[in-house]
Design a protein around this motif. Structure first.
Motif, short mmCIF file in Angstrom:
data_model
loop_
_atom_site.label_atom_id
_atom_site.label_comp_id
_atom_site.label_asym_id
_atom_site.label_seq_id
_atom_site.Cartn_x
_atom_site.Cartn_y
_atom_site.Cartn_z
N LEU A 260 40.84 34.20 21.67
CA LEU A 260 40.86 35.58 22.13
C LEU A 260 41.76 35.71 23.36
O LEU A 260 42.50 36.69 23.50
N ARG A 261 41.69 34.72 24.22
CA ARG A 261 42.52 34.74 25.44
C ARG A 261 44.01 34.78 25.07
O ARG A 261 44.78 35.56 25.61
N ALA A 262 44.37 33.94 24.12
CA ALA A 262 45.77 33.91 23.69
C ALA A 262 46.15 35.19 22.96
O ALA A 262 47.26 35.72 23.12
N GLN A 263 45.24 35.70 22.16
CA GLN A 263 45.49 36.95 21.42
C GLN A 263 45.78 38.11 22.35
O GLN A 263 46.59 38.99 22.04
N LEU A 264 45.14 38.11 23.51
CA LEU A 264 45.33 39.18 24.49
C LEU A 264 46.55 38.95 25.38
O LEU A 264 46.86 39.78 26.23
N GLY A 265 47.20 37.81 25.21
CA GLY A 265 48.42 37.54 25.96
C GLY A 265 48.22 36.85 27.28
O GLY A 265 49.11 36.88 28.15
N PHE A 266 47.07 36.20 27.47
CA PHE A 266 46.80 35.49 28.72
C PHE A 266 46.97 33.99 28.54
O PHE A 266 46.69 33.44 27.46
N THR A 267 47.37 33.32 29.60
CA THR A 267 47.50 31.86 29.59
C THR A 267 46.32 31.24 30.33
O THR A 267 45.55 31.94 31.01
N ASP A 268 46.23 29.92 30.26
CA ASP A 268 45.14 29.22 30.95
C ASP A 268 45.27 29.35 32.47
O ASP A 268 44.28 29.22 33.20
N ALA A 269 46.47 29.61 32.94
CA ALA A 269 46.69 29.71 34.39
C ALA A 269 46.36 31.08 34.94
O ALA A 269 46.28 31.26 36.16
N ASP A 270 46.13 32.05 34.08
CA ASP A 270 45.88 33.41 34.54
C ASP A 270 44.46 33.58 35.07
O ASP A 270 43.50 33.00 34.54
N PHE A 271 44.35 34.39 36.12
CA PHE A 271 43.06 34.78 36.69
C PHE A 271 42.79 36.21 36.21
O PHE A 271 43.48 37.15 36.63
N ILE A 272 41.81 36.38 35.33
CA ILE A 272 41.60 37.67 34.66
C ILE A 272 40.51 38.46 35.36
O ILE A 272 39.36 38.02 35.45
N VAL A 305 38.88 47.10 29.20
CA VAL A 305 38.14 47.22 27.94
C VAL A 305 37.42 48.56 27.94
O VAL A 305 36.54 48.79 28.78
N GLY A 306 37.77 49.45 27.03
CA GLY A 306 37.09 50.74 26.95
C GLY A 306 38.05 51.85 26.58
O GLY A 306 39.26 51.65 26.43
N SER A 307 37.48 53.02 26.42
CA SER A 307 38.24 54.21 26.02
C SER A 307 37.60 55.42 26.68
O SER A 307 36.52 55.33 27.25
N PRO A 308 38.23 56.59 26.59
CA PRO A 308 37.63 57.78 27.22
C PRO A 308 36.40 58.28 26.49
O PRO A 308 35.49 58.85 27.12
N PHE A 309 36.33 58.09 25.16
CA PHE A 309 35.28 58.72 24.37
C PHE A 309 34.59 57.72 23.44
O PHE A 309 34.38 57.98 22.26
N PHE A 310 34.26 56.54 23.98
CA PHE A 310 33.57 55.50 23.21
C PHE A 310 34.36 55.17 21.95
O PHE A 310 35.54 54.87 22.05
N THR A 336 42.53 47.18 25.76
CA THR A 336 42.00 46.81 24.43
C THR A 336 41.54 48.02 23.63
O THR A 336 41.39 47.94 22.42
N GLY A 337 41.26 49.15 24.30
CA GLY A 337 40.59 50.25 23.63
C GLY A 337 39.11 49.96 23.50
O GLY A 337 38.57 49.03 24.10
N TYR A 347 34.40 39.00 25.60
CA TYR A 347 35.34 39.53 26.59
C TYR A 347 34.87 39.24 28.01
O TYR A 347 35.68 38.94 28.90
N TYR A 348 33.57 39.31 28.24
CA TYR A 348 33.06 38.94 29.56
C TYR A 348 33.33 37.46 29.84
O TYR A 348 33.73 37.09 30.96
N ARG A 349 33.10 36.61 28.86
CA ARG A 349 33.20 35.16 29.09
C ARG A 349 34.62 34.71 29.37
O ARG A 349 34.82 33.70 30.05
N LEU A 350 35.63 35.41 28.85
CA LEU A 350 37.00 34.98 29.12
C LEU A 350 37.51 35.45 30.47
O LEU A 350 38.57 35.02 30.94
N ALA A 351 36.76 36.36 31.13
CA ALA A 351 37.17 36.87 32.43
C ALA A 351 36.77 35.91 33.54
O ALA A 351 35.80 35.15 33.43
N ASP A 352 37.52 35.93 34.62
CA ASP A 352 37.18 35.15 35.82
C ASP A 352 36.39 35.98 36.82
O ASP A 352 35.71 35.43 37.68
N LEU A 353 36.49 37.30 36.70
CA LEU A 353 35.81 38.21 37.61
C LEU A 353 35.64 39.55 36.91
O LEU A 353 36.54 40.01 36.23
#
Length: 463
Positions: A260-272, A305-310, A336-337, A347-353
């Motif tokens: 998922l991290r790679a699919q979203l365009g992030f590398t292992d070095a990124d702080f998300i 992660v999210g949208s204006p109207f669910f 992501t929408g 999505y929570y687990r791949l984040a750093d903060l």
């Protein structure tokens, strides 16, 4: 709350139940661990670690019938998202396991929701079509308003009322779940104020009309409760705190998905840095984007992660402004929408903060609780009930002053540069999040049902 029997003799059924369990509890009281008798109903001591509802299964002949009335915006179960609808889905599913209540739940019609509700044994769904247009019955509304009676403008609530006229047995209690709470005025007149509770899902100022409709309220934080009571004549003992909940069996620590991290365009070095929620100016996402822009560190990136109207696909003017604002950050911002609730843990687990930069009074902040439960450190603004929900989690809180973006930027850099501090916050947060399990929410809800309305179905006149 007050004793159910008003200090007088309890109904025969409750006396038998009391006698049946008196031996087990005779040395205990409200100040001691374990359950105790209050008006013939056993109540779990809040300081006890024993199962909260183990002794509420006293009267198997009579389960309280509770009607839930959410706003007519999104369906239940929460197949299209929505905070209120998700919370009701947790309540219903937990009731399917424990069966302490006989639930009725009104909802707008939705085929996917109908399929998801199939097989429920202790819940009856009342799917009611959304009428076209509003104020369809304006002559009746005008006459009732002239007579000083609060009348619903939304015909959907009138259709709910008509459905209840055919529903046997009738509900013992009615819980209005957020939205425009004055819309349940006709239902309140039909069943009586003493059977009606308003569930306050956000900051709600009380009016005389509200006091006329509801005999009690459920507030999802102490902040919401105190704010409501400022303008209400309601007995404070009938203003209950019912903290929100999450599914702690799904929102829990676990490995981040590298795919998922790679699919979203992030590398292992990124702080998300993760923002999760509706794209709305009050949520402060534009201030968070300003904070990211002020950090000249290319590996600090923002995932929105999210949208204006669910789950709906419409865009908003604010969303287009955000997308324009993000262009200056290039690949440091990803949208992501809408993501279904069941997929959010990844999505929570791949984040750093996880950042919750709300600019208004946040009622509860379930996003922060979900992030904590997944073992993610939380950075949030000090708003509404947020400090109450984050107490003990070591989360970082910043003030909502004229320099919100600057404070967020400073905190993000601090946490980026101190991984040991992030790990400490993550551990404390994961432990704190266990207070908000769906099982605990259900236990508290049933306790309040008995405390508020137990006398209604346990009195001779109600049998």
């Amino acid at each position: 709350g007050k004793p159910f029997c008003g200090g007088g003799a309890c109904p025969a059924r409750n006396r038998k139940a009391t006698a049946r369990y008196r031996t087990a509890t005779q040395s205990r009281g409200p100040g001691m661990p374990g359950p105790y008798v209050r008006g013939g109903i056993f109540v779990q001591n809040p300081h006890s670690k024993e199962p909260t509802l183990a002794l509420l299964k006293l009267d198997k002949e009579r389960r309280p019938r509770v009607l839930l009335v959410p706003p007519p915006d999104l369906p239940v179960p929460a197949v299209q998202g929505g905070a209120v609808e998700t919370l009701l889905t947790h309540l219903i599913r937990e009731n399917e396991k424990q069966g302490q209540l006989d639930l009725l739940c009104a909802s707008v019609t939705d085929d996917a929701a109908r399929r998801a509700a199939e097989g429920w044994q202790h819940t009856k769904m009342l799917y009611i079509n959304r009428p076209g247009g509003h104020r369809r019955y304006w002559p009746m509304v005008f006459l009732e308003r002239c007579a000083g009676i609060a009348a619903p403008y939304d015909p959907w609530y009138q259709k709910v009322q008509l459905s209840l006229a055919l529903e046997l047995p009738p509900p013992d209690l009615i819980v209005a779940e957020g939205g425009n709470l004055t819309q349940c005025s006709a239902i309140s007149r039909m069943f009586g104020r003493r059977r009606c509770l308003a569930h306050l899902h956000g900051q709600t100022g009380c009016t005389p009309v509200m006091d006329d409709i509801y005999g009690g309220v459920l507030a999802l934080s102490e902040f919401i409760r105190e704010d409501y009571l400022k303008t209400s004549t309601l007995d404070p003992q009938r203003a209950y705190i019912l903290h929100n909940c999450i599914d702690t069996s799904r929102f829990c620590p676990g490995p981040a998905s590298k795919a998922l991290r790679a699919q979203l365009g992030f590398t292992d070095a990124d702080f998300i840095v993760l923002y999760c929620g509706r794209l709305d100016p009050d949520k402060g996402i534009h201030k968070l984007m300003e904070a990211i822009a002020a950090l000249h560190e290319p590996h600090i990136k923002l995932l929105i992660v999210g949208s204006p109207f669910f789950a709906r696909t419409q865009q908003s003017t604010f969303q287009r402004k955000l997308e324009q604002q993000a262009k200056s950050l290039g690949n440091r911002v990803q949208f992501t929408g809408y993501i279904p609730n069941e997929d959010l843990p990844d999505y929570y687990r791949l984040a750093d903060l996880c950042c919750v930069p709300t600019l208004v009074e946040e009622a509860a902040g379930l996003v922060a609780v979900e992030a904590m439960a997944c073992g993610r450190p939380v950075l949030a603004t000090r708003s509404g009930g947020m400090p109450e929900y984050l107490a003990g989690s070591q989360a970082v809180l910043v003030d909502r002053d004229g320099n919100v973006a600057g404070q967020l930027s400073f905190a993000i850099r601090m946490l980026y540069e101190h991984p040991d501090l992030r790990a400490q916050i993550s551990t404390a947060g994961a432990n704190t999040a266990q207070r908000y399990s769906s099982a605990r929410f259900y236990d508290d809800f049933v306790r309040i049902v008995y405390d508020f309305g137990g006398h209604l179905w346990n009195s001779p006149s109600s049998v």
